[in-house]
Design a protein around this motif. Structure first.
Motif, PDB file in Angstrom:
ATOM      1  N   PHE A 120       6.516   5.434   4.351  1.00  0.00           N
ATOM      2  CA  PHE A 120       4.620   4.720   4.499  1.00  0.00           C
ATOM      3  C   PHE A 120       4.689   4.980   6.015  1.00  0.00           C
ATOM      4  CE2 PHE A 120       7.333   1.858   1.694  1.00  0.00           C
ATOM      5  CZ  PHE A 120       7.393   0.836   3.050  1.00  0.00           C
TER       6      PHE A 120
ATOM      7  N   GLY B 130       2.786   1.790   5.951  1.00  0.00           N
ATOM      8  CA  GLY B 130       1.885  -0.004   6.787  1.00  0.00           C
ATOM      9  C   GLY B 130       2.821  -0.792   7.267  1.00  0.00           C
TER      10      GLY B 130
ATOM     11  N   GLY C  55       0.570   2.628   2.899  1.00  0.00           N
ATOM     12  CA  GLY C  55       0.313   2.897   3.619  1.00  0.00           C
ATOM     13  C   GLY C  55       1.336   4.467   3.568  1.00  0.00           C
TER      14      GLY C  55
END
Length: 194
Positions: free
Chosen positions: A81, A83, A101
């Motif tokens: 991810f 994020g 994310g």
């Protein structure tokens, strides 16, 4: 672990009678700790290790599979991810992709069609299992660069999938920055101590 301890740990997990520490999930009444860490390596370089968070959903899942009536899932899979949010106890497989994310692009991410599988060696006389002997690997695809802020372990292999269970997640202290063609190797170890 004896059956009686398994039952009381299950009850304590369901009633949230545990502490989350930097080392892992600790059951103070029983002196039992469950913890994990990720290992990663870029292009065969030096390995780095990062402690993880084991969310409530994972703890209940582990107990249900180990001593309850839930069937073991077909496999576990690693997800990258990008994020900025740090993993939290309320993260689940249902909210992971959006909250973290998750990187799902095949052209600005990595080339695997699915999340790479985590294939651990069974524990024998150790109190842990890991895939350090056969780590998962992804090849980065990008026209410029890809930033990875963390990794997670789930029971669903679909990139961006929302079913299954989120077993673990970590956010790196600093983002890993990749170029096209970089190979990112990922390992995970979970340890139980009493």
């Amino acid at each position: 672990m004896d059956a009686k301890l398994q039952r009381v740990l299950m009850k304590d997990a369901l009633n949230e009678n545990f502490d989350e520490t930097e080392e892992g999930i600790f059951f103070p009444k029983h002196g039992f700790m469950l913890s994990g860490e990720y290992m990663d390596r870029v292009n065969g370089g030096e390995a780095t290790f990062t402690k993880n968070l084991i969310p409530k959903e994972a703890l209940i899942h582990v107990l249900n599979v180990a001593i309850g009536s839930k069937a073991k899932p077909a496999g576990s899979y690693l997800a990258l991810f990008n994020g900025a949010t740090a993993p939290a106890d309320n993260w689940t497989a249902a909210n992971f992709a959006a909250t973290a994310g998750e990187i799902v692009s095949l052209t600005e991410g990595y080339t695997n069609a699915t999340r790479p599988q985590f294939v651990p060696s069974d524990s024998t006389d150790q109190k842990y299992i890991d895939n350090f002997g056969s780590v998962a690997s992804v090849t980065i695809a990008t026209t410029s660069q890809v930033n990875v802020t963390g990794v997670a372990l789930l029971t669903n292999n679909q990139r961006g999938g929302t079913s299954g269970v989120l077993l673990s997640a970590t956010k790196y202290p600093a983002a890993r920055v990749f170029q096209n063609g970089d190979v990112f190797e990922i390992g995970y170890r979970i340890t139980a101590t009493s």
